[in-house]
Design a protein around this motif. Sequence first.
Motif, mmCIF file in Angstrom:
data_model
loop_
_atom_site.group_PDB
_atom_site.id
_atom_site.type_symbol
_atom_site.label_atom_id
_atom_site.label_comp_id
_atom_site.label_asym_id
_atom_site.label_seq_id
_atom_site.Cartn_x
_atom_site.Cartn_y
_atom_site.Cartn_z
ATOM 1 N N VAL A 199 19.385 58.423 82.936
ATOM 2 C CA VAL A 199 20.462 57.450 82.757
ATOM 3 C C VAL A 199 20.038 56.111 83.347
ATOM 4 O O VAL A 199 19.533 56.033 84.475
ATOM 5 C CB VAL A 199 21.757 57.938 83.431
ATOM 6 N N ASP A 200 20.255 55.037 82.580
ATOM 7 C CA ASP A 200 19.996 53.684 83.069
ATOM 8 C C ASP A 200 21.228 53.226 83.839
ATOM 9 O O ASP A 200 22.210 52.779 83.258
ATOM 10 C CB ASP A 200 19.729 52.750 81.883
ATOM 11 N N VAL A 201 21.177 53.352 85.171
ATOM 12 C CA VAL A 201 22.319 52.960 85.987
ATOM 13 C C VAL A 201 22.169 51.541 86.520
ATOM 14 O O VAL A 201 23.109 50.990 87.099
ATOM 15 C CB VAL A 201 22.520 53.927 87.168
ATOM 16 N N ARG A 202 20.990 50.938 86.312
ATOM 17 C CA ARG A 202 20.783 49.584 86.841
ATOM 18 C C ARG A 202 21.201 48.527 85.821
ATOM 19 O O ARG A 202 22.038 47.681 86.083
ATOM 20 C CB ARG A 202 19.335 49.392 87.245
ATOM 21 N N TRP A 203 20.595 48.577 84.628
ATOM 22 C CA TRP A 203 20.869 47.574 83.602
ATOM 23 C C TRP A 203 21.785 48.100 82.496
ATOM 24 O O TRP A 203 22.125 47.353 81.575
ATOM 25 C CB TRP A 203 19.561 47.077 82.985
ATOM 26 N N GLY A 204 22.165 49.364 82.588
ATOM 27 C CA GLY A 204 22.970 49.955 81.532
ATOM 28 C C GLY A 204 24.426 50.168 81.878
ATOM 29 O O GLY A 204 25.130 50.894 81.176
ATOM 30 N N GLN A 205 24.900 49.524 82.948
ATOM 31 C CA GLN A 205 26.283 49.749 83.375
ATOM 32 C C GLN A 205 27.298 49.377 82.300
ATOM 33 O O GLN A 205 28.327 50.038 82.147
ATOM 34 C CB GLN A 205 26.575 48.949 84.649
ATOM 35 N N SER A 206 27.018 48.329 81.538
ATOM 36 C CA SER A 206 28.001 47.874 80.547
ATOM 37 C C SER A 206 28.127 48.830 79.364
ATOM 38 O O SER A 206 29.038 48.691 78.546
ATOM 39 C CB SER A 206 27.622 46.479 80.038
ATOM 40 N N PHE A 207 27.211 49.796 79.255
ATOM 41 C CA PHE A 207 27.263 50.770 78.168
ATOM 42 C C PHE A 207 27.942 52.081 78.581
ATOM 43 O O PHE A 207 28.009 53.011 77.798
ATOM 44 C CB PHE A 207 25.852 51.067 77.653
ATOM 45 N N ILE A 208 28.396 52.154 79.825
ATOM 46 C CA ILE A 208 29.003 53.376 80.332
ATOM 47 C C ILE A 208 30.512 53.339 80.102
ATOM 48 O O ILE A 208 31.199 52.404 80.511
ATOM 49 C CB ILE A 208 28.703 53.573 81.825
ATOM 50 N N ASN A 209 31.005 54.356 79.416
ATOM 51 C CA ASN A 209 32.445 54.530 79.189
ATOM 52 C C ASN A 209 32.778 56.006 79.358
ATOM 53 O O ASN A 209 31.949 56.871 79.064
ATOM 54 C CB ASN A 209 32.848 54.102 77.777
ATOM 55 N N GLU A 210 33.981 56.277 79.818
ATOM 56 C CA GLU A 210 34.435 57.664 79.963
ATOM 57 C C GLU A 210 35.757 57.832 79.236
ATOM 58 O O GLU A 210 36.652 56.980 79.348
ATOM 59 C CB GLU A 210 34.589 58.029 81.439
ATOM 60 N N VAL A 211 35.876 58.929 78.487
ATOM 61 C CA VAL A 211 37.069 59.160 77.695
ATOM 62 C C VAL A 211 37.298 60.659 77.557
ATOM 63 O O VAL A 211 36.360 61.460 77.663
ATOM 64 C CB VAL A 211 36.917 58.492 76.297
ATOM 65 N N LYS A 212 38.533 61.041 77.343
ATOM 66 C CA LYS A 212 38.866 62.440 77.133
ATOM 67 C C LYS A 212 38.714 62.813 75.660
ATOM 68 O O LYS A 212 38.853 61.975 74.761
ATOM 69 C CB LYS A 212 40.302 62.713 77.574
ATOM 70 N N GLY A 213 38.412 64.090 75.425
ATOM 71 C CA GLY A 213 38.285 64.582 74.058
ATOM 72 C C GLY A 213 38.638 66.054 73.993
ATOM 73 O O GLY A 213 38.940 66.688 75.007
ATOM 74 N N LYS A 214 38.595 66.577 72.775
ATOM 75 C CA LYS A 214 38.832 68.003 72.580
ATOM 76 C C LYS A 214 37.933 68.507 71.460
ATOM 77 O O LYS A 214 37.477 67.743 70.609
ATOM 78 C CB LYS A 214 40.298 68.276 72.243
ATOM 79 N N ILE A 215 37.662 69.808 71.482
ATOM 80 C CA ILE A 215 36.819 70.441 70.468
ATOM 81 C C ILE A 215 37.662 71.470 69.733
ATOM 82 O O ILE A 215 38.245 72.372 70.345
ATOM 83 C CB ILE A 215 35.599 71.129 71.109
ATOM 84 N N VAL A 216 37.748 71.311 68.417
ATOM 85 C CA VAL A 216 38.505 72.235 67.575
ATOM 86 C C VAL A 216 37.603 72.694 66.440
ATOM 87 O O VAL A 216 37.105 71.866 65.666
ATOM 88 C CB VAL A 216 39.778 71.577 67.003
ATOM 89 N N ASP A 217 37.376 73.994 66.355
ATOM 90 C CA ASP A 217 36.509 74.562 65.316
ATOM 91 C C ASP A 217 35.146 73.881 65.285
ATOM 92 O O ASP A 217 34.593 73.579 64.224
ATOM 93 C CB ASP A 217 37.175 74.477 63.947
ATOM 94 N N GLY A 218 34.624 73.595 66.462
ATOM 95 C CA GLY A 218 33.287 73.020 66.571
ATOM 96 C C GLY A 218 33.212 71.525 66.366
ATOM 97 O O GLY A 218 32.113 70.961 66.380
ATOM 98 N N VAL A 219 34.356 70.846 66.184
ATOM 99 C CA VAL A 219 34.366 69.402 65.961
ATOM 100 C C VAL A 219 34.975 68.702 67.172
ATOM 101 O O VAL A 219 36.115 68.974 67.554
ATOM 102 C CB VAL A 219 35.151 69.028 64.689
#
Length: 347
Positions: A199-219
């Motif tokens: 993981v690029d934690v030095r110059w890649g901070q602006s590309f980091i996002n966290e979000v919730k999701g779910k998996i249904v029938d493999g999707v």
Amino acid sequence: MLGLSGAAMAEPLDGGRIGYVLTERHWAVYETEDSKTECPDGFNGGPREQFDELFPEDSKVERTVLETRLMREGRQFHPTTTPEPFPFKEVQGDISYGMNLDGKVGPEDFQSPDGEAGIDNQLYRAIGCIASYRTDGAVWFFENFFMAGNGYTRWMIELTGVDSLENDDDVTVTTYRGLDDLVTDASGQGFVSGGTQRVDVRWGQSFINEVKGKIVDGVLTTQPIEVAKIPWSQPGVSGGYHLIRDLQLQLKLTANEAQGQMAGYTDVAQFTHRLNTNWATHHQSYGQLSSPSEYRALRRLADAYPDPETGANTAISSSVNMTLTQVYIVHPSEETQAWNQVAKNGK
């Protein structure tokens, strides 16, 4: 264990965690075999065709370089919404890849190839009859080809809290930029699961996002990310990225890859800026891509995020077809992150 088949590797779902790295992506353009359904009048002309129309060789009018070539080049980087001087061919079909981003079914919406109504993908309406974005066109081919060898564009997702890749109603999805090369097969054309990405934690901070999701029938489906910055650059060009609002993922998951789409509202100004800084007029000519004409279409068809002063929409619904290959994502230690933060702050 690099280079081994999925069956021979260690189980990638380790401790409820699995990572994927982007290995193929294209703006979602639905195409019929003869293109007549979506582009009944053919494809748009590009810089060379438009230049020839404005300044025919047999004209007896004498013009300077400033009045011709430099004028046209200036319009690349300073586009306007003045009336389009050339006929622009928008997509005419009613089928498109994409997602229902606003939860509504409107007169401008498409239908998915599977029959889902309310698909929002006005970017397709703007670029679908530009040859460069279609299969094997210049943008379609080279932006994907160069992505594989360009470390700046190493975009990844990591799923955590995963109980099953088949069904799980609560997972966390985090986006990162990676630092390492992709692992290819012996042909150099395909990609092999089981590699590693730091993981690029030095110059890649602006590309980091966290979000919730779910998996249904493999999707996997995710909740929207308010604003996502997606690295999208040609080799040797710094700062190439897209800004996509309300970005959502819809991916079919396996232990070896994730395949599907990301959709959201792409910022029009950044879309055009990235195009012109990554693709010179000369290169836009391969595929008949006229940036000033495309910009007018993007602004005309933009369907979200109105400017508070002018009321004009600044973002356009869009979708990207994508494939990601499974990798083991390596996070730096807390000590390494601390040192990187010290270096970044110059202390």
